[in-house]
Write a protein that holds these residues in place. Structure first.
Motif, PDB file in Angstrom:
ATOM      1  N   GLU A   1       0.816  -1.205   0.000  1.00  0.00           N
ATOM      2  CA  GLU A   1       0.000   0.000   0.000  1.00  0.00           C
ATOM      3  C   GLU A   1       0.851   1.258   0.000  1.00  0.00           C
ATOM      4  N   HIS A   2       2.119   1.103  -0.383  1.00  0.00           N
ATOM      5  CA  HIS A   2       2.976   2.270  -0.473  1.00  0.00           C
ATOM      6  C   HIS A   2       2.524   3.142  -1.654  1.00  0.00           C
ATOM      7  N   ILE A   3       2.948   4.365  -1.637  1.00  0.00           N
ATOM      8  CA  ILE A   3       2.514   5.307  -2.671  1.00  0.00           C
ATOM      9  C   ILE A   3       2.998   4.833  -4.031  1.00  0.00           C
ATOM     10  N   SER A   4       2.074   4.747  -4.973  1.00  0.00           N
ATOM     11  CA  SER A   4       2.443   4.345  -6.329  1.00  0.00           C
ATOM     12  C   SER A   4       1.431   4.951  -7.305  1.00  0.00           C
ATOM     13  N   ALA A   5       1.856   5.000  -8.521  1.00  0.00           N
ATOM     14  CA  ALA A   5       0.972   5.484  -9.582  1.00  0.00           C
ATOM     15  C   ALA A   5       0.865   4.366 -10.613  1.00  0.00           C
ATOM     16  N   ASP A   6       0.308   3.247 -10.185  1.00  0.00           N
ATOM     17  CA  ASP A   6       0.240   2.057 -11.032  1.00  0.00           C
ATOM     18  C   ASP A   6      -0.932   2.167 -12.000  1.00  0.00           C
ATOM     19  N   MET A   7      -0.608   2.549 -13.209  1.00  0.00           N
ATOM     20  CA  MET A   7      -1.628   2.631 -14.254  1.00  0.00           C
ATOM     21  C   MET A   7      -1.429   1.523 -15.282  1.00  0.00           C
ATOM     22  N   LEU A   8      -0.513   0.607 -14.964  1.00  0.00           N
ATOM     23  CA  LEU A   8      -0.211  -0.460 -15.916  1.00  0.00           C
ATOM     24  C   LEU A   8      -1.446  -1.282 -16.273  1.00  0.00           C
ATOM     25  N   SER A   9      -2.253  -1.577 -15.262  1.00  0.00           N
ATOM     26  CA  SER A   9      -3.417  -2.436 -15.512  1.00  0.00           C
ATOM     27  C   SER A   9      -4.456  -1.762 -16.416  1.00  0.00           C
ATOM     28  N   LEU A  10      -4.364  -0.435 -16.568  1.00  0.00           N
ATOM     29  CA  LEU A  10      -5.280   0.247 -17.478  1.00  0.00           C
ATOM     30  C   LEU A  10      -4.875   0.053 -18.941  1.00  0.00           C
ATOM     31  N   PHE A  11      -3.575  -0.111 -19.166  1.00  0.00           N
ATOM     32  CA  PHE A  11      -3.064  -0.157 -20.531  1.00  0.00           C
ATOM     33  C   PHE A  11      -2.600  -1.544 -20.980  1.00  0.00           C
ATOM     34  N   LEU A  12      -2.225  -2.381 -20.016  1.00  0.00           N
ATOM     35  CA  LEU A  12      -1.678  -3.691 -20.360  1.00  0.00           C
ATOM     36  C   LEU A  12      -2.569  -4.793 -19.803  1.00  0.00           C
ATOM     37  N   LYS A  13      -2.555  -5.924 -20.446  1.00  0.00           N
ATOM     38  CA  LYS A  13      -3.357  -7.066 -19.994  1.00  0.00           C
ATOM     39  C   LYS A  13      -2.538  -8.343 -20.109  1.00  0.00           C
ATOM     40  N   GLY A  14      -2.964  -9.348 -19.369  1.00  0.00           N
ATOM     41  CA  GLY A  14      -2.420 -10.691 -19.492  1.00  0.00           C
ATOM     42  C   GLY A  14      -0.937 -10.801 -19.208  1.00  0.00           C
ATOM     43  N   ARG A  15      -0.275 -11.535 -20.077  1.00  0.00           N
ATOM     44  CA  ARG A  15       1.144 -11.856 -19.898  1.00  0.00           C
ATOM     45  C   ARG A  15       2.028 -10.607 -19.932  1.00  0.00           C
ATOM     46  N   VAL A  16       1.689  -9.644 -20.775  1.00  0.00           N
ATOM     47  CA  VAL A  16       2.490  -8.410 -20.860  1.00  0.00           C
ATOM     48  C   VAL A  16       2.437  -7.667 -19.520  1.00  0.00           C
ATOM     49  N   LEU A  17       1.268  -7.592 -18.922  1.00  0.00           N
ATOM     50  CA  LEU A  17       1.115  -6.950 -17.626  1.00  0.00           C
ATOM     51  C   LEU A  17       1.914  -7.705 -16.565  1.00  0.00           C
ATOM     52  N   GLN A  18       1.839  -9.024 -16.610  1.00  0.00           N
ATOM     53  CA  GLN A  18       2.540  -9.848 -15.634  1.00  0.00           C
ATOM     54  C   GLN A  18       4.056  -9.626 -15.725  1.00  0.00           C
ATOM     55  N   VAL A  19       4.597  -9.631 -16.926  1.00  0.00           N
ATOM     56  CA  VAL A  19       6.038  -9.441 -17.118  1.00  0.00           C
ATOM     57  C   VAL A  19       6.446  -8.014 -16.737  1.00  0.00           C
ATOM     58  N   THR A  20       5.617  -7.044 -17.084  1.00  0.00           N
ATOM     59  CA  THR A  20       5.920  -5.655 -16.731  1.00  0.00           C
ATOM     60  C   THR A  20       5.949  -5.478 -15.220  1.00  0.00           C
ATOM     61  N   ARG A  21       5.038  -6.122 -14.525  1.00  0.00           N
ATOM     62  CA  ARG A  21       5.037  -6.040 -13.055  1.00  0.00           C
ATOM     63  C   ARG A  21       6.297  -6.646 -12.462  1.00  0.00           C
ATOM     64  N   VAL A  22       6.788  -7.713 -13.077  1.00  0.00           N
ATOM     65  CA  VAL A  22       8.030  -8.313 -12.603  1.00  0.00           C
ATOM     66  C   VAL A  22       9.183  -7.317 -12.764  1.00  0.00           C
ATOM     67  N   VAL A  23       9.240  -6.654 -13.903  1.00  0.00           N
ATOM     68  CA  VAL A  23      10.291  -5.656 -14.143  1.00  0.00           C
ATOM     69  C   VAL A  23      10.184  -4.527 -13.113  1.00  0.00           C
ATOM     70  N   VAL A  24       8.978  -4.053 -12.869  1.00  0.00           N
ATOM     71  CA  VAL A  24       8.761  -2.982 -11.888  1.00  0.00           C
ATOM     72  C   VAL A  24       9.172  -3.449 -10.489  1.00  0.00           C
ATOM     73  N   ASP A  25       8.810  -4.684 -10.136  1.00  0.00           N
ATOM     74  CA  ASP A  25       9.198  -5.231  -8.828  1.00  0.00           C
ATOM     75  C   ASP A  25      10.709  -5.205  -8.647  1.00  0.00           C
ATOM     76  N   TRP A  26      11.435  -5.608  -9.661  1.00  0.00           N
ATOM     77  CA  TRP A  26      12.894  -5.664  -9.550  1.00  0.00           C
ATOM     78  C   TRP A  26      13.512  -4.269  -9.560  1.00  0.00           C
TER      79      TRP A  26
END
Length: 183
Positions: free
Chosen positions: A77-102
C-alpha cells in the motif's frame, strides 16, 4: 518449489515480523500523541516549559515514519501510480510487473545501503540530544531498519511475482492465498 515459496507469507517468522511492526507503529503513534498532549497541558494550562519534548517526539516519530513505510511496503500500500493495468493485460502486464518489482528492489537496496552506511557513521559519533541525553543513534537507526525491511519486502514480492510469471501464475494470482493482504 514454486508452491512452497508462494506460501512463505504464511510462515511464523513472517507473521512475527508483521506483529512487531504493528506493535511498534501503535506504540510510536500513541507515545508521540501523548507527548504532544502532555506538552500542551504543561505549557498552556500549568504555564511551565517542557524542555526537550521535541527530542522525545523526534525519537518516536522517526521510528513511526520508517516502520510505517516498511509496513506499507509489506501491505503493498505504499505510494504508487500504477496505471499499468489500465493499458496492459495478461502476460504483458505480468512481465511488466516483474520488471517494476525488480526496479523497486534495486532502489530499496540502494536506500538500505545508504541507511546502513549512515548507521555506521552515526555509530562512530557519540552525539546525544541536548536535554534528555538520548543517543541520536536511537532515532537514526530507524532509517536503517526501515529501509532494510523495505528491501526485504521488495525482494520477497519480486521473487514471488517472478515465480508466478515463470509458472504462468494467472490461476494462482486469481485465487486468494492465505497470507495475502486485504485489498
Amino acid at each position: 518449489m514454486f508452491d512452497k515459496f508462494l506460501h512463505f507469507r504464511e510462515s511464523r517468522g513472517w507473521n512475527i515480523l508483521k506483529k512487531i511492526q504493528e506493535l511498534l507503529i501503535v506504540i510510536c503513534a500513541s507515545v508521540s500523541t501523548l507527548i504532544f498532549v502532555v506538552e500542551v497541558v504543561i505549557r498552556y494550562v500549568l504555564k511551565i516549559d517542557f524542555l526537550g519534548y521535541d527530542e522525545l517526539v523526534l525519537l518516536f516519530a522517526s521510528w513511526l515514519y520508517f516502520i510505517g513505510g516498511s509496513y506499507a511496503m509489506y501491505k503493498k500500500e505504499h505510494i504508487s501510480a500504477d496505471m499499468l493495468s489500465l493499458f496492459l493485460k495478461g502476460r504483458v502486464l505480468q512481465v511488466t510487473r516483474v520488471v517494476v518489482d525488480w526496479l523497486i528492489f534495486v532502489i530499496t537496496i540502494v536506500l538500505a545501503i545508504w541507511g546502513v552506511d549512515f548507521f555506521l557513521y552515526a555509530m562512530s559519533r557519540t552525539a546525544n540530544t541536548t536535554v534528555w541525553k538520548i543517543p541520536l543513534l536511537v532515532s537514526q537507526s530507524a532509517l536503517s531498519v526501515g529501509y532494510v525491511l523495505m528491501a526485504f519486502y521488495a525482494l520477497v514480492y519480486g521473487l514471488e511475482d517472478t515465480l508466478l510469471a515463470i509458472a504462468d501464475g494467472k490461476k494462482l494470482r486469481n485465487e486468494k492465498r492465505k497470507g495475502d493482504c486485504e485489498q
